[in-house]
Design an enzyme around this catalytic site. Structure first.
Site, PDB file in Angstrom:
ATOM      1  N   CYS A 140     -16.694  -8.668  66.502  1.00 41.02           N
ATOM      2  CA  CYS A 140     -16.845  -7.920  67.756  1.00 41.02           C
ATOM      3  C   CYS A 140     -16.608  -8.810  68.981  1.00 41.02           C
ATOM      4  O   CYS A 140     -15.905  -8.418  69.914  1.00 41.02           O
ATOM      5  CB  CYS A 140     -18.233  -7.288  67.818  1.00 41.02           C
ATOM      6  N   HIS A 220     -23.372  -7.580  73.794  1.00 40.58           N
ATOM      7  CA  HIS A 220     -23.138  -8.993  74.107  1.00 40.58           C
ATOM      8  C   HIS A 220     -22.641  -9.070  75.559  1.00 40.58           C
ATOM      9  O   HIS A 220     -21.992  -8.137  76.051  1.00 40.58           O
ATOM     10  CB  HIS A 220     -22.016  -9.583  73.240  1.00 40.58           C
TER      11      HIS A 220
END
Ligand code: NAD
Length: 337
Positions: A140, A220
């Site tokens: 990711c 994130h």
């Protein structure tokens, strides 16, 4: 119509199954799980045929009232492609079985790069995986970096990339990773594994990454610095990134000033599971000085690899070129806020 099986119906697998179902040229032939838990039950309630990954546990599924459609081998045989979304390192253990059935496979970023002949990002190197038997969608974080750096490289040239990745401690259901109350350099050494992961799809890129893990489950956050070979204005970089369908420029005026607010926005506007498929780059964080570009972007770890996995299926089947595949995927899912 491409037929797709999903092995590992967890965080990524369930999203990939739904995304594949939304495509005009693909059909899910079934999903596989090891444990007969709530996700297995939900899969059958949604309407997916379920194939237990471990034949010794088939009875457990039936005892819990979760209908079983057949054996795992039957699922592998039924798909043109299997998307393997099993936990990190487990996908590799299925490699021989996929080969035996002549079924192509899309692995995820938790596998070692050598699990497949290529690693994959739809914007960076789609054509490398055309008509191949296997590919691996990068993680990711790496997906988020690749999407941002690819247009910068094409437009300006990139001397080097330096990114600090402030990583969520776990996904919302990963209670075994907490409770936590700390801020960890993770790893302490430099680079983190993301730099070599990015070089798996851009071998000549000079890149350094550092990881920090924080007690959050949302997204994130990347602090990115790129040394460009040109000295564009911040406004032209904004325009360039704004032209990318999988990059969303978040204006300060939108009121989305945090990862939590981005998630709240997509939930409010009806996105299933609150998935944010796009890189969210804060427009006002984009700054360029003497060719040194910096910006912040938020990456939804559970969602950004999903459109990439759909494109990887098309690449393996040789069904479309990269641009057509990305646009078909994005239109079917509603990518672009
Ligand atoms: P997960 O634990 O949420 O889901 C994995 C699923 O596989 C579970 O449903 C589990 O029951 C099943 N499973 C376990 N062992 C199995 C086996 N032997 N055979 C078949 N199924 C089995 O994991 P995840 O977070 O979805 O991660 C899957 C892959 O995606 C990993 O490679 C991971 O690195 C990668 N990835 C995860 C994220 C993320 O943030 N969660 C983001 C990008 C990539």
């Amino acid at each position: 119509m491409m037929t797709v099986g999903v092995n590992g119906y967890g965080t990524i697998g369930k999203r990939v199954a739904d995304a594949v179902s939304a495509q005009p040229d693909m059909r899910v032939v079934g999903v596989s799980k090891r444990s007969p838990n709530h996700e297995a039950r939900a899969a059958t309630e949604i309407g997916y045929d379920l194939y237990p990954a471990d034949p010794d546990r088939t009875d457990e599924f039936e005892q819990r009232g979760i209908p079983v459609a057949g054996s795992f081998s039957e699922l592998v045989a039924a798909g043109d492609v299997v998307v393997d979304a099993t936990p990190s390192g487990v996908g590799e253990t299925y490699r021989d079985l996929y080969k035996e059935h002549d079924t192509s496979v899309v692995y995820q970023g938790g596998e070692d790069p050598d699990v497949a002949p290529h690693s994959f990002n739809a914007r960076t190197n789609y054509s490398d995986s055309l008509n191949s038997t296997a590919t691996r969608v990068v993680s990711c974080n790496t997906t988020g970096l690749a999407r941002a750096v690819t247009p910068l490289r094409e437009q300006y040239g990139v001397q080097s990339l330096d990114a600090t990745l402030i990583r969520r401690g776990g996904d919302p259901t990963q209670t075994d990773r907490g409770p936590i109350n700390d801020i960890l350099p993770d790893p302490i050494g430099v680079p983190s594994h993301h730099a070599p992961d990015l070089q798996a799809i851009m071998p000549d890129l000079d890149v350094t990454t550092k990881g920090v893990t924080v007690p959050a489950t949302l997204m994130h956050l990347h602090s990115v610095t790129v040394s460009l070979e040109a000295d564009p204005t911040a406004a032209t970089v904004r325009e360039l990134l704004n032209d990318e369908n999988r990059i969303e420029l978040i204006s300060t005026a939108s009121g989305c000033q945090s990862c939590a607010e981005i998630q709240e926005y997509v939930l409010d506007t009806g996105r299933r599971r609150g998935d944010v498929w796009e890189n969210c780059v804060w427009a006002d964080s984009i700054d360029v000085s003497d060719g040194r570009l910096s910006f912040f972007q938020a990456i939804h770890q559970q969602a950004d690899v999903v459109p990439e996995s759909v494109d990887a299926v098309r690449a393996l089947c040789g069904a479309m070129d990269g641009e057509e595949s990305r646009s078909t995927t994005d239109e079917s899912l509603g990518v672009g806020m």
